[in-house]
Design an enzyme around this catalytic site. Structure first.
Site, mmCIF file in Angstrom:
data_model
loop_
_atom_site.group_PDB
_atom_site.id
_atom_site.type_symbol
_atom_site.label_atom_id
_atom_site.label_comp_id
_atom_site.label_asym_id
_atom_site.label_seq_id
_atom_site.Cartn_x
_atom_site.Cartn_y
_atom_site.Cartn_z
ATOM 1 N N ILE A 157 35.492 -133.228 2.907
ATOM 2 C CA ILE A 157 36.130 -133.132 1.582
ATOM 3 C C ILE A 157 35.137 -132.570 0.575
ATOM 4 C CG2 ILE A 157 37.748 -134.992 2.074
ATOM 5 C CD1 ILE A 157 35.977 -136.861 0.393
ATOM 6 N N LYS B 35 19.678 -130.458 1.497
ATOM 7 C CA LYS B 35 20.371 -129.606 0.534
ATOM 8 C C LYS B 35 21.762 -130.171 0.206
ATOM 9 C CE LYS B 35 20.118 -124.793 -0.052
ATOM 10 N NZ LYS B 35 19.990 -123.481 0.553
ATOM 11 N N GLY C 80 24.565 -142.289 5.085
ATOM 12 C CA GLY C 80 25.732 -141.878 4.293
ATOM 13 C C GLY C 80 25.407 -141.960 2.810
ATOM 14 N N GLU D 272 28.571 -142.600 -1.898
ATOM 15 C CA GLU D 272 28.774 -143.578 -2.966
ATOM 16 C C GLU D 272 27.468 -144.041 -3.610
ATOM 17 O OE1 GLU D 272 31.926 -143.248 -0.296
ATOM 18 O OE2 GLU D 272 32.250 -143.956 -2.305
#
Ligand code: FES
Ligand code: FES
Lengths: 744, 165
Positions: A467, A634, A703, A706
């Site tokens: 996404i 990046k 990850g 968030e």
């Protein structure tokens, strides 16, 4: 053993398609004979439809049908059929099911026509009579009816620790304050859209905006009674989602229904105002009572949360674990009640629960630090959690101290006078604030498949999504690295319900979960290649176990003697094979259960406040992240920067304003709902501190979607205090609030 | 059902040069330039983020100037020359701004990107922006929910630099 050093900074593998306009999103597929659907939404929040007049629209040449609850096809009846993979406990909303109106802007009709303009015009000719009932959308008024849900979607509040009320009462320093933030909407730049390609044999292929093609497929199978082979869902490109694509939205239902009924391909795209007609971040009220001893040791933490939900589903999120994930305190109690309103069910929005909970917690901690008379950084370090008290587990890794150290140094924190309202330049008061945050980094089960072709090209696939998170790129990198190939030799496929199963793309779990599956699939392929290599006459790898070989430079070779090698393509050639495949079902290790697995961040912010104008400018931010191994510095940096931009939105701009009279979000477009624009951002710095973790998953990555966001809003609000000496506890801190607040 | 109301809209003939190709088109007068590009000519590289002039995703170059193509009707541009994202690469070689977007990772989901790139090229041609603050201000009509602004600004500054030398 986990890989340790960070991955390479590489350009996105899908970059070319994105900068040339070739990347196609859900609403951009144009099968022959495509029909366009335009949705009509209710103008009341509660009641029922007495009559929908569609005659005028239907009279128009080129209008094919107006679907309403009166002429819709038969649909599944049980709740279960409508429950998607992200559904909270309750009864999911069913579009066009009957004449009941459950929330304002509920979809009540779909007008299908040969062109978009005609469908839109025809929709304007449809009239609706309602029987209105009194709605309740006023959160503050309904607080008194807050309830404890039967099931919590996320974390249920646990029993208290120690004696929080007494400890609070007896402590030297006490703070009790309420923090609030309003409902907010996701607003990906691509509006939600579905294109349904209808085929003569009755099968459909659906391009949907979704963060997991399998979820849309499951939903359509349940609702329309379709067999798995009759519906394939694709989402190769998703124009942002931030949680809005975790659940199938109503345009998917409507487009599919129309396609099946009219036996034609149909597309439905929501308008920007309609992007306010489904899930949003729930408004919360949080009362924090914190207490500390004279020397700044936390004595009690009491968090009472009230969060918004709909009348038909009990949506909750993890707002409450954060005090005990981030701090150490013997006496604590955490509670979470829901406030039912006549609105659509809230929906996970970037860092769901974390953004809300950490905002309130970190503002309260800042206030208490000032009561104790400590520098907010020292106060946090004094109460630093060495283990996760919430689950009573050690951390798999936690380099938050290093985040504080490197962040503070880069920002120049040591030059900060602790006294607020002491720095000024021209008209502007300057303030420096900080906050810290965390986010879960658990691995979830995922499947992946790796296929090596005899030309040396590797194709790896899993039904996950990209996404904007860089999934295509980092998965290709993980595969290339595991197989010892060049990035250019690898293609990663995603966004297709026919691919091996993956969890929903959300909650920062993809790098960890799908990344691990990709690595394992490639290793599995390596093992199979070794077996084949050993069948070749005169094989240099005879009788060698897999752990003694490595895949490097396109070869399978002996680790301790790299001259004993066979090219991967040679292995296939010599066995007369065009390709070789391996599929894996990767599971988190049991060991992970014994640990609390989190990424962490420390955010330092400078704001400039003009009290005469009420403006706040965020002039500088440093975000120091401990996120395990960084697969691609990046794309990782971009993700963190995005999280910081979202923090600015939450702190200063974003608010879906509920008009209690109409029961509708009244600022429903991008002129009324402000998200940060380019000029709202100035100097942003991202630091990735080194963090090794061989428990989190085989690739060591945590990850980042968030964790880059959670601590930003409170750091901004704390900086505003430092600039002005005034506390702002209700987000967003807009001009009017700065102008009004004269409590020092 | 018997249909007795013809579509209420009339058509007009126009000529547009889009990415160097001349198109003679019969267009319904209610069709926006954006919908003409996306729906009729299948040039879906130009994005629709709001259809209300509030996001910049639909930015194209009209006779060299950046405009929101959702805010204008196709019939109003008879004889105009339009460049969309699909027309920026020359002979398979990306425009330097496109290449810089990739190299500096100035996007994530890519949905605002065609608009950002056209807007950046338009801005450079306008010659109004000189400083970083001006670039930020004059690129603020192009929203990016992924928050790629820092890198977008770097790309534009670098391109401005290049255009001056
Ligand atoms: S689509 Fe034109 S400005 Fe948003
Ligand atoms: S890159 Fe996603 S909106 Fe800009």
């Amino acid at each position: 053993m986990a890989a340790t050093k960070n991955g390479e900074a590489r350009n996105r593998v899908d970059g070319y398609q994105k900068v040339t306009g070739q990347a196609k999103y859900a609403g951009e597929w144009q099968p022959p004979g495509l029909l366009h659907g335009v949705v009509l939404n209710s103008t009341i929040a509660k009641g029922k439809i007495l009559h929908i007049e569609t005659e005028k629209a239907l009279q128009l040449d080129g209008v094919l049908q107006v679907f309403t609850h009166e002429n819709r096809p038969p649909l599944a009846h049980y709740d279960k059929s409508y429950q998607d993979l992200d559904a909270p406990p309750g009864t999911p909303f069913r579009p066009l099911f009957d004449n009941k109106i459950l929330f304002n802007m509920q979809p009540i009709a779909l007008v299908v026509a040969e062109s978009l303009e005609l469908a839109r015009y025809a929709a304007s000719l449809v009239t609706v009579n309602y029987e209105k009932k009194q709605h309740e959308v006023d959160f503050e008024k309904q607080l008194q009816h807050a309830f404890i849900p039967k099931d919590y979607k996320a974390v249920a509040p646990p029993e208290p620790w120690g004696s929080p009320a007494e400890a609070y009462h007896d402590a030297k320093h006490r703070l009790s304050a309420t923090y609030t933030h309003p409902s907010q909407h996701h607003h990906p730049m691509e509006p939600h859209a579905s294109t349904v390609l209808w085929e003569e044999n009755g099968r459909i292929t659906v391009y949907d905006k979704i963060q997991g093609a399998l979820n849309s497929q499951k939903y359509l199978m349940g609702v329309f009674g379709l067999a798995q082979e009759d519906v394939r869902v694709l989402s190769p490109f998703v124009g942002g989602a931030f949680g809005s694509g975790l659940r199938p939205q109503y345009q998917l239902f409507l487009a599919t229904m129309a396609a099946l009924e009219l036996r034609c391909s149909v597309r439905v795209v929501l308008s920007r105002p309609q992007m306010f007609s489904f899930g949003h971040r729930p408004k919360t009220h949080q009362r924090f009572s914190l207490a500390a001893s004279e020397d700044g040791q936390l004595q009690a933490m009491i968090q009472e949360v009230y969060g918004e939900t709909s009348r038909f589903e009990d949506y909750s999120e993890n707002v409450i674990s954060w005090p005990l994930v981030l701090y150490n305190c013997a006496n604590a109690s955490l509670s979470y009640k829901l406030v039912g309103l006549d609105v659509y069910t809230p929906l996970d929005m970037r860092a769901p629960g974390g953004a809300s909970g950490i905002f309130a917690l970190e503002c309260a901690m800042d206030e208490l630090a000032y009561q104790v008379g400590m520098n907010p950084l020292d106060f946090r370090l004094k109460n630093y959690a060495e283990k996760d008290q919430f689950e009573d587990k050690p951390f798999s890794s936690k380099e938050l101290r290093e985040c504080f150290r490197q962040g503070a140094e880069k920002f120049g924190w040591k030059n900060r006078p602790n006294q607020p309202r002491t720095m000024q330049e021209g008209h502007e008061l300057i303030g420096w604030g900080l906050a810290n945050g965390a986010w879960e980094a658990n691995q979830k089960p995922a499947h992946a498949k790796a296929v090596l072709a005899v030309d040396g090209k590797l194709t790896v696939s899993s039904a996950t999504a990209d996404i904007g998170t860089g999934t295509y790129t980092i998965m290709s990198q993980v595969a290339a690295e595991t197989m010892g190939l060049e990035l250019e030799q690898v293609t990663f496929k995603l966004g297709d319900s026919s691919l091996p199963k993956a969890p929903l793309e959300g909650g920062s779990a993809t790098a960890s979960s799908v990344g691990s599956a990709v690595r394992e699939a490639c290793r599995q392929l390596g093992k199979k290649l070794l077996e084949l290599a050993q069948e070749v006459d005169g094989s240099p790898l005879k009788d060698i176990p897999f752990w003694e070989v490595e895949m490097e430079a396109g070869q399978l070779r002996l680790k301790k003697d790299p001259t004993k090698a066979m090219a991967l393509t040679d292995i296939l050639h010599q066995n007369q094979k065009d390709s070789l495949a391996a599929t894996i079902d990767s599971q988190p290790s049991e060991e992970q259960d014994n640990y609390a697995i989190y990424s962490h961040s420390a955010v330092f912010v400078e704001v400039r406040v003009d009290e005469a104008l009420g403006t706040v400018r965020v002039s500088r931010m440093v975000n120091a992240i401990a996120g395990g191994r960084i697969l691609n510095p990046k794309t990782a940096k971009s993700q963190i920067l995005g999280g910081m931009v979202w923090g600015v939105g939450m702190a200063l701009e974003e608010e879906s304003v509920m008009d209690t009279h109409y029961g509708r979000f009244i600022n429903h477009d991008l002129a009324g709902y402000h998200i940060p624009v380019n000029a709202d951002l100035q100097e942003l710095d991202v630091i990735f501190v080194e963090e090794e973790d061989d428990i989190v998953n085989p690739i060591g990555a945590k990850g980042l979607g968030e964790v880059g966001n959670v601590a930003v809003a409170p750091a901004i609000v704390n900086a505003i205090f430092h600039a002005t000496g005034k506390r702002f506890r209700d987000l967003p801190v807009t001009v009017d609030k700065i102008l009004e607040n004269d409590e020092v | 059902m018997e249909k007795n109301t013809p579509s209420p809209i009339q058509k007009e003939s126009i000529m547009l040069t889009i990415n160097g190709t001349v198109h003679r088109l019969e267009v319904e007068v209610w069709t926006t330039l954006l919908d003409l590009l996306r729906e009729r000519l299948k040039l879906t590289g130009t994005k629709k983020g709001c259809d209300q002039g509030q996001c910049g995703a639909c930015t194209v170059l009209l006779d060299g100037q950046r405009i929101n193509s959702c805010l204008t009707l196709a019939v109003m541009h008879d004889g105009s020359e339009i460049t969309t994202i699909e027309g920026l690469a020359q002979n398979g070689k990306l425009n330097p701004v496109q290449q810089a977007f990739i190299d500096r990772d100035a996007f994530q989901c890519g949905y605002c990107t065609p608009g950002q790139i056209c807007s950046a090229i338009g801005l450079i041609q306008e010659g109004k922006a000189k400083t970083k603050a001006e670039v930020r201000e004059l690129m603020s009509g192009n929203l990016c929910r992924c928050g790629a602004y820092t890198h977008i600004t770097e790309v534009v500054l670098e391109a401005l630099e290049r255009s001056r030398t």
